[in-house]
Design a protein around this motif. Sequence first.
Motif, PDB file in Angstrom:
ATOM      1  N   CYS A  99     -51.608 -70.051 -73.132  1.00 55.64           N
ATOM      2  CA  CYS A  99     -50.845 -68.896 -73.310  1.00 55.64           C
ATOM      3  C   CYS A  99     -51.029 -67.926 -74.528  1.00 55.64           C
ATOM      4  O   CYS A  99     -51.643 -68.586 -75.553  1.00 55.64           O
ATOM      5  CB  CYS A  99     -49.416 -69.457 -73.423  1.00 55.64           C
ATOM      6  N   PHE A 126     -49.540 -66.029 -64.685  1.00 58.01           N
ATOM      7  CA  PHE A 126     -48.267 -65.580 -65.126  1.00 58.01           C
ATOM      8  C   PHE A 126     -48.300 -64.384 -66.170  1.00 58.01           C
ATOM      9  O   PHE A 126     -48.988 -64.414 -67.027  1.00 58.01           O
ATOM     10  CB  PHE A 126     -47.387 -66.503 -65.912  1.00 58.01           C
ATOM     11  N   THR A 128     -45.704 -61.966 -68.169  1.00 55.86           N
ATOM     12  CA  THR A 128     -44.181 -61.723 -68.731  1.00 55.86           C
ATOM     13  C   THR A 128     -43.816 -60.556 -69.638  1.00 55.86           C
ATOM     14  O   THR A 128     -44.762 -60.125 -70.321  1.00 55.86           O
ATOM     15  CB  THR A 128     -43.539 -63.281 -69.646  1.00 55.86           C
ATOM     16  N   THR A 130     -42.348 -59.022 -72.350  1.00 55.32           N
ATOM     17  CA  THR A 130     -41.602 -59.199 -73.514  1.00 55.32           C
ATOM     18  C   THR A 130     -40.962 -57.951 -74.230  1.00 55.32           C
ATOM     19  O   THR A 130     -40.564 -58.177 -75.251  1.00 55.32           O
ATOM     20  CB  THR A 130     -42.570 -59.894 -74.406  1.00 55.32           C
ATOM     21  N   LEU A 259     -40.917 -55.819 -63.039  1.00 59.35           N
ATOM     22  CA  LEU A 259     -40.599 -56.873 -64.204  1.00 59.35           C
ATOM     23  C   LEU A 259     -39.262 -56.560 -65.223  1.00 59.35           C
ATOM     24  O   LEU A 259     -39.671 -55.322 -65.962  1.00 59.35           O
ATOM     25  CB  LEU A 259     -41.389 -57.430 -65.028  1.00 59.35           C
ATOM     26  N   ASN A 262     -38.030 -60.111 -69.929  1.00 62.26           N
ATOM     27  CA  ASN A 262     -38.068 -61.385 -69.966  1.00 62.26           C
ATOM     28  C   ASN A 262     -38.460 -61.922 -68.426  1.00 62.26           C
ATOM     29  O   ASN A 262     -38.501 -63.268 -68.467  1.00 62.26           O
ATOM     30  CB  ASN A 262     -36.685 -61.818 -70.673  1.00 62.26           C
ATOM     31  N   ASP A 263     -38.508 -61.226 -67.633  1.00 65.31           N
ATOM     32  CA  ASP A 263     -38.970 -61.665 -66.149  1.00 65.31           C
ATOM     33  C   ASP A 263     -40.570 -61.847 -66.225  1.00 65.31           C
ATOM     34  O   ASP A 263     -41.354 -61.324 -67.082  1.00 65.31           O
ATOM     35  CB  ASP A 263     -38.758 -60.408 -65.180  1.00 65.31           C
ATOM     36  N   THR A 264     -40.844 -62.602 -65.311  1.00 64.66           N
ATOM     37  CA  THR A 264     -42.250 -63.104 -64.972  1.00 64.66           C
ATOM     38  C   THR A 264     -42.587 -63.111 -63.802  1.00 64.66           C
ATOM     39  O   THR A 264     -41.890 -63.362 -62.692  1.00 64.66           O
ATOM     40  CB  THR A 264     -42.095 -64.696 -65.721  1.00 64.66           C
ATOM     41  N   ARG A 266     -45.898 -64.137 -61.097  1.00 62.06           N
ATOM     42  CA  ARG A 266     -46.478 -65.232 -60.790  1.00 62.06           C
ATOM     43  C   ARG A 266     -47.620 -64.998 -59.681  1.00 62.06           C
ATOM     44  O   ARG A 266     -47.353 -64.464 -58.546  1.00 62.06           O
ATOM     45  CB  ARG A 266     -46.009 -66.530 -60.670  1.00 62.06           C
TER      46      ARG A 266
END
Length: 286
Positions: A99, A126, A128, A130, A259, A262-264, A266
Motif C-alpha cells: 500500500c 485497488f 481509493t 482519499t 468514486l 473513501n470509496d475504492t 478494484r
Amino acid sequence: MVDVKRIEWKDWQCLHISDEGLELIVSLEFGPRILFCSYPGGENMFYEEDFSVFPPAKDTWHHYGGHRLWHGPQVGDRPNEPDNDLLSWQITECGVVLCAKPEPRSHIQKEISIELVNGKATISHFLTNTGVWDVSLTVWAISQMAPGGMAVLPLPRNPSRYLPTYAIACWPFTKLDDPRVRFQDGQILVRHDCDDDRMFKIGYANLNGEAWYEKGGMRFIKSFVHQKDAEYSDFGSSCECYMDRRFLELESLSPYCRLAPNDTARHVETWRIERLPSYNRKNVLF
C-alpha cells in the motif's frame, strides 16, 4: 506452498514470493511495483530499468520496469505522480499486500494484493479516493515486458457475416502498416524490436479477457474480466498494447467508475507462465 522472504535486489529492499510454478519480486521502497516475474529459476519476463549511471531522483516519476498500477484516462500528468516513497506492507497466508501513501495531487491511494496459489498469481489492484470530492477514473494495470518478445492479442469473434466484429483505438503516433504488427485470423501479433525507435499503441474491447507475451520459450499470460455492458475509456478499450524501442507494455483496464470520498475501485488480473514445448519462431519472424 508459498514462500515469502525479504531480500535485496538491485540494491533495493524487496520481497521474494514464490511457489512451485511462479516467482515474483516486489519493491518495498517505491510503487507498488512488481519488478520480477518468472518461472522458478527462469529469466525475468518484465523489463528492468537501468539506473547504474543515474540513480532515480525522488521527485520524478520513473519507469523502474515491471508491473505498475495507474489510474486513467491519461490526461496531462494525472497518472504519473512520483511513487518513490516507502510502502506499508503485510505478508498474508498466500502472498503480500502493498500500500502506497495517497498521491498529493489526486488524493488517490494505490494498493496491490498478491495471492499465489498453484503457480497462478491473483493480482488485485485497488484505488481509493482519499479526497473530499467525487473522482471518475478507470483502474489501469500495466506490465512492462522484457524487450525482444511478442505480444499476442486475441480478437473477438462474431458468427454473423453482416455485423462488425471489433473496433481498434489508435493513438496519434500509431501506424497500422507498422511492420512489427500483424493482423491475422483471430489475433493481433505485436513484435518488439529494440532497434525500432517508433512508438506504437492500440486498444480494443478484449471480450476474451486474456492476452499474453512470448519470449525465450516462455509465455506470460494475463487474464481479466471484460464487463460487456460497462463503459470503458479509450473508445471502449479493456486491453491496450504500447511499445517503443525499450519495452512493450501489456495493459488491462477496468470500466469507468465514480468514486465518492473513501470509496475504492478494484480490478483483478490473474497471471501464469507456461513453458512452450518447443519455441515456435514462425510468428516472430514475420
